[in-house]
Scaffold this motif. Structure first.
Motif, PDB file in Angstrom:
ATOM      1  N   GLU A 189      -7.005  -4.420   9.416  1.00 35.80           N
ATOM      2  CA  GLU A 189      -6.378  -3.838   8.423  1.00 35.80           C
ATOM      3  C   GLU A 189      -6.719  -2.780   7.416  1.00 35.80           C
ATOM      4  O   GLU A 189      -6.367  -1.669   7.427  1.00 35.80           O
ATOM      5  CB  GLU A 189      -5.725  -5.143   7.606  1.00 35.80           C
ATOM      6  N   LYS A 190      -8.105  -3.183   6.911  1.00 33.73           N
ATOM      7  CA  LYS A 190      -8.543  -2.330   6.061  1.00 33.73           C
ATOM      8  C   LYS A 190      -9.262  -0.979   6.827  1.00 33.73           C
ATOM      9  O   LYS A 190      -9.758  -0.052   6.381  1.00 33.73           O
ATOM     10  CB  LYS A 190      -9.905  -2.993   5.332  1.00 33.73           C
ATOM     11  N   HIS A 213      -5.226   0.346  10.027  1.00 35.84           N
ATOM     12  CA  HIS A 213      -4.105   0.313   9.386  1.00 35.84           C
ATOM     13  C   HIS A 213      -4.066   1.194   8.291  1.00 35.84           C
ATOM     14  O   HIS A 213      -3.205   1.865   7.916  1.00 35.84           O
ATOM     15  CB  HIS A 213      -3.461  -1.096   9.417  1.00 35.84           C
ATOM     16  N   ASN A 214      -4.909   0.498   7.356  1.00 38.90           N
ATOM     17  CA  ASN A 214      -4.394   1.138   5.850  1.00 38.90           C
ATOM     18  C   ASN A 214      -5.160   2.540   5.745  1.00 38.90           C
ATOM     19  O   ASN A 214      -4.096   3.302   4.942  1.00 38.90           O
ATOM     20  CB  ASN A 214      -5.202   0.042   4.733  1.00 38.90           C
ATOM     21  N   ASP A 238      -8.296  -1.169  -0.842  1.00 36.75           N
ATOM     22  CA  ASP A 238      -7.444  -0.883   0.234  1.00 36.75           C
ATOM     23  C   ASP A 238      -8.130  -0.579   1.573  1.00 36.75           C
ATOM     24  O   ASP A 238      -7.760  -0.835   2.569  1.00 36.75           O
ATOM     25  CB  ASP A 238      -6.470   0.313  -0.344  1.00 36.75           C
ATOM     26  N   VAL A 239      -9.218   0.283   1.411  1.00 36.02           N
ATOM     27  CA  VAL A 239      -9.877   0.696   2.648  1.00 36.02           C
ATOM     28  C   VAL A 239     -11.606   0.399   2.786  1.00 36.02           C
ATOM     29  O   VAL A 239     -12.132   0.342   1.710  1.00 36.02           O
ATOM     30  CB  VAL A 239      -9.638   2.346   2.754  1.00 36.02           C
ATOM     31  N   LEU A 277      -2.285   5.183   3.899  1.00 40.13           N
ATOM     32  CA  LEU A 277      -2.687   5.585   2.854  1.00 40.13           C
ATOM     33  C   LEU A 277      -2.695   7.186   2.988  1.00 40.13           C
ATOM     34  O   LEU A 277      -2.239   7.900   2.099  1.00 40.13           O
ATOM     35  CB  LEU A 277      -4.278   5.173   2.453  1.00 40.13           C
ATOM     36  N   THR A 322      -5.044   4.196  -5.558  1.00 39.96           N
ATOM     37  CA  THR A 322      -5.779   3.137  -4.393  1.00 39.96           C
ATOM     38  C   THR A 322      -7.485   3.282  -4.623  1.00 39.96           C
ATOM     39  O   THR A 322      -7.839   4.165  -5.337  1.00 39.96           O
ATOM     40  CB  THR A 322      -5.243   3.636  -2.778  1.00 39.96           C
ATOM     41  N   LEU A 351       0.909  -1.171   0.046  1.00 39.65           N
ATOM     42  CA  LEU A 351       0.125  -0.067   0.130  1.00 39.65           C
ATOM     43  C   LEU A 351       0.865   1.336  -0.006  1.00 39.65           C
ATOM     44  O   LEU A 351       0.407   2.342  -0.745  1.00 39.65           O
ATOM     45  CB  LEU A 351      -1.072  -0.118   1.091  1.00 39.65           C
ATOM     46  N   LYS A 352       1.927   1.437   0.703  1.00 38.89           N
ATOM     47  CA  LYS A 352       2.818   2.589   0.834  1.00 38.89           C
ATOM     48  C   LYS A 352       3.481   2.973  -0.438  1.00 38.89           C
ATOM     49  O   LYS A 352       3.752   4.043  -0.599  1.00 38.89           O
ATOM     50  CB  LYS A 352       3.940   2.488   1.928  1.00 38.89           C
TER      51      LYS A 352
END
Length: 448
Positions: free
Chosen positions: A357-358, A361-362, A306-307, A366, A259, A253-254
Motif C-alpha cells: 500500500e505505502k 499503491h499510494n 501516506d508513502v 498520490l 500528504t 488518500l485521493k
C-alpha cells in the motif's frame, strides 16, 4: 518477452493475498486468475514457486546526480540499482548541476532517461526565489511535481522569500513537494557547535543542529500556507513525532490536499546508531530519537503518513568520511529499501499488504500516475517477485551502487528480490541483470 505467464504466485494487491497466475502480453497485464493455461511459441513461463508477487515499487524521491555529479551516480546506475531493489518507477529531484529549474533543463533530463534508464521515470521541477514564470510553463500531465527546498540541502536551492513562496503556492500548476527544515534555526544551532568544536563536530549532534524544532517550524508553516492558499502539498521525509500532528488520517488518500512521506532510513535507524555508523548516516533531515522512530512507524500504519520512499542520495565513501561540516548529507538506498521493509515485516512491525500500500499503491494514487502501482488487468506489467525466506548479507560484492557502499553494509536480510519486470520485460533475476534494452517508459499522470 512479448507474452509472459507467471504461475503459482502469492499475489499481494489491494489489501489481500491470493494464490494465482498473471498473464502479460505486450507489457500489459491481460489476465489474473487462480489458474491460467496458455500456449504460444513466444510465451515465456515463470514458475513463482509460491513466492510473493507485488506491484513494482514507485519511489517518489531519488537523487540520481545527473547531470553534474556523475562521479556519485547517474540515471543509468541509479535506476539499475533501483530495479535490483524492486523499484520499477522513480521520481528524481531537481538539485543537480545545473539545477532543473527551466523547461530546457527538465527536457534534457527526460532525454537522458529515455536512452539510459532501467526503470520508468519522471522528474520534479525545481522552484527558486525567481523562476515562477518557468513554473507556470510546466505540463502537469508529464511532470511529477514541483520541488521546493524550504531548508538548504545538497545543491542549495533554498526558497526563503515569503512573498515568492506564497505566489508559488497560489499559482503552481503542479502538486508542491517540500523539504522542510527552518534555515535560521539550523544556522543558529550550527554556529553554536562550530564555536565549541570547530569543524569536527560530533556526529551525534547532527539531530540537535537539524533539530525537531527546525523541522516543525518549517513543516507547520508549509501546511499553514497550503491551507491558506488551497495548494496541493506533499511533505517529504518526516522525521519527528512533533510533526505528525500536522497530518490527517480521516480522509481517503485521493481526497487529501496535504500528504506526508517517511523514508526507510528514518524507520530503520535512530540516534543510537550514530556511534557505529558515523557520518555514513548523516541525512537531512537528521535521524532522530527512538521515540521519533517509533512514532513514525505508528503514523505510517494509522494513515497519517501516506508513502514510504528512499530519498536515495549517494555520495562517495571518501566524501562521507570527512569531518562533520564537510561531510555531505545523504546515502544510497534504492537497492535495499524493500529488503529493509521486508525485514520489518519479519519483525512483525508491518504487514506485506501495508508495505505494498505505502510503496506501490499510494504513490500511484498520490501522484495520479497512469496505469501503474497495482496488479490490475489493463495496467502496465511492472511486477516484482520476492522470496521471503532467502537470507543474504549486504556486502560490497553484491552492492551495485556506483558509490560502492550501503548504509546497510553487514546487515543480513531474510528476504530478497528474485525477479523484477518493467513493462512486462524481465530486467533482473537473482542478483543478475538482463542485457539492457530500452523498455522503461516516461511516467504520465492522469490530471486535467
Amino acid at each position: 518477452m512479448k507474452k509472459v505467464l507467471i504461475k503459482n504466485a502469492r499475489i499481494v494487491n489491494e489489501g489481500t493475498i491470493m494464490e494465482g497466475d498473471v498473464f502479460i502480453e505486450n507489457g500489459i497485464i491481460v489476465e489474473i486468475a487462480d489458474s491460467i493455461s496458455a500456449k504460444s511459441p513466444d510465451l515465456t513461463m515463470i514458475d513463482a514457486e509460491g513466492n510473493y508477487l507485488i506491484p513494482g515499487i514507485i519511489d517518489d524521491q531519488v537523487h540520481f546526480r545527473e547531470p553534474g555529479l556523475t562521479h556519485k551516480d547517474t540515471i543509468e546506475t541509479g535506476s539499475r540499482a533501483a530495479i535490483a531493489g524492486g523499484i520499477t518507477s522513480f521520481i528524481e529531484m531537481p538539485n543537480t548541476n545545473p539545477q532543473t529549474t527551466t523547461i530546457e533543463k527538465l527536457q534534457e533530463k527526460f532525454d537522458l532517461a529515455k536512452n539510459s534508464s532501467y526503470a520508468n521515470y519522471s522528474f520534479m521541477f525545481g522552484g527558486t526565489n525567481d523562476n515562477l514564470d518557468e513554473i507556470l510553463k510546466v505540463d502537469p500531465k508529464t511532470t511529477a511535481a514541483l520541488k521546493l527546498f524550504l531548508g538548504s540541502s545538497t545543491g542549495n536551492m533554498l526558497v526563503d522569500d515569503a512573498k515568492v513562496l506564497e505566489q508559488i503556492f497560489l499559482k503552481s500548476p503542479l502538486m508542491i513537494a517540500v523539504h522542510c527544515e527552518d534555515e535560521a534555526t539550523i544556522q543558529k544551532n550550527l554556529a553554536e557547535c562550530v564555536e565549541r568544536y570547530g569543524d569536527d563536530i560530533p556526529i551525534e549532534l547532527h539531530s540537535k543542529i537539524r533539530s525537531e524544532e527546525a523541522c516543525y517550524i518549517s513543516s507547520s508553516r508549509a501546511v499553514a500556507l497550503a491551507k491558506k492558499t488551497g495548494a496541493r502539498l506533499h511533505v517529504f521525509h518526516i522525521s519527528t513525532e512533533k510533526e505528525l500532528k500536522l497530518f490527517d488520517n480521516k480522509l481517503p488518500l485521493k481526497d487529501k490536499k496535504i500528504t506526508a512521506e517517511v523514508c526507510v532510513h528514518h524507520l530503520w535507524f535512530n540516534d543510537s546508531d550514530y556511534q557505529k555508523k558515523g557520518t555514513l548516516i548523516k541525512w537531512n533531515p537528521a535521524i532522530k530519537t527512538k521515540k521519533d522512530q517509533d512514532a513514525l512507524l505508528k503514523a505510517l500504519l494509522d494513515g497519517r503518513i501516506d508513502v514510504i520512499a528512499t530519498d536515495h542520495a549517494p555520495h562517495t565513501k571518501e566524501e562521507k568520511k570527512n569531518v562533520y561540516t564537510k561531510a555531505p548529507s545523504g546515502g544510497p538506498l534504492v537497492q535495499h529499501a524493500l529488503p529493509a521493509m521486508l525485514q520489518m515485516h519479519h519483525q512483525e512491525k508491518i504487514s506485506l499488504e501495508q508495505i505494498v500500500e505505502k510503496m506501490c499503491h499510494n504513490p500511484a494514487i498520490l501522484f495520479q500516475i497512469e496505469k501503474r502501482g497495482f496488479i490490475r488487468v489493463g495496467y502496465k506489467a511492472d511486477l516484482v517477485l520476492i522470496d521471503l525466506n532467502a537470507p543474504w548479507a549486504v556486502q560490497p560484492s553484491n552492492t551495485v551502487y556506483k558509490c560502492g557502499w550501503s548504509p546497510f553494509d553487514g546487515v543480513t536480510f531474510k528476504s530478497r528480490v528474485t525477479h523484477t519486470f518493467v513493462n512486462g520485460q524481465l530486467v533482473y533475476k537473482n542478483f543478475k541483470f538482463m542485457p539492457f534494452t530500452q523498455v522503461a517508459e516516461q511516467l504520465t499522470f492522469d490530471r486535467k
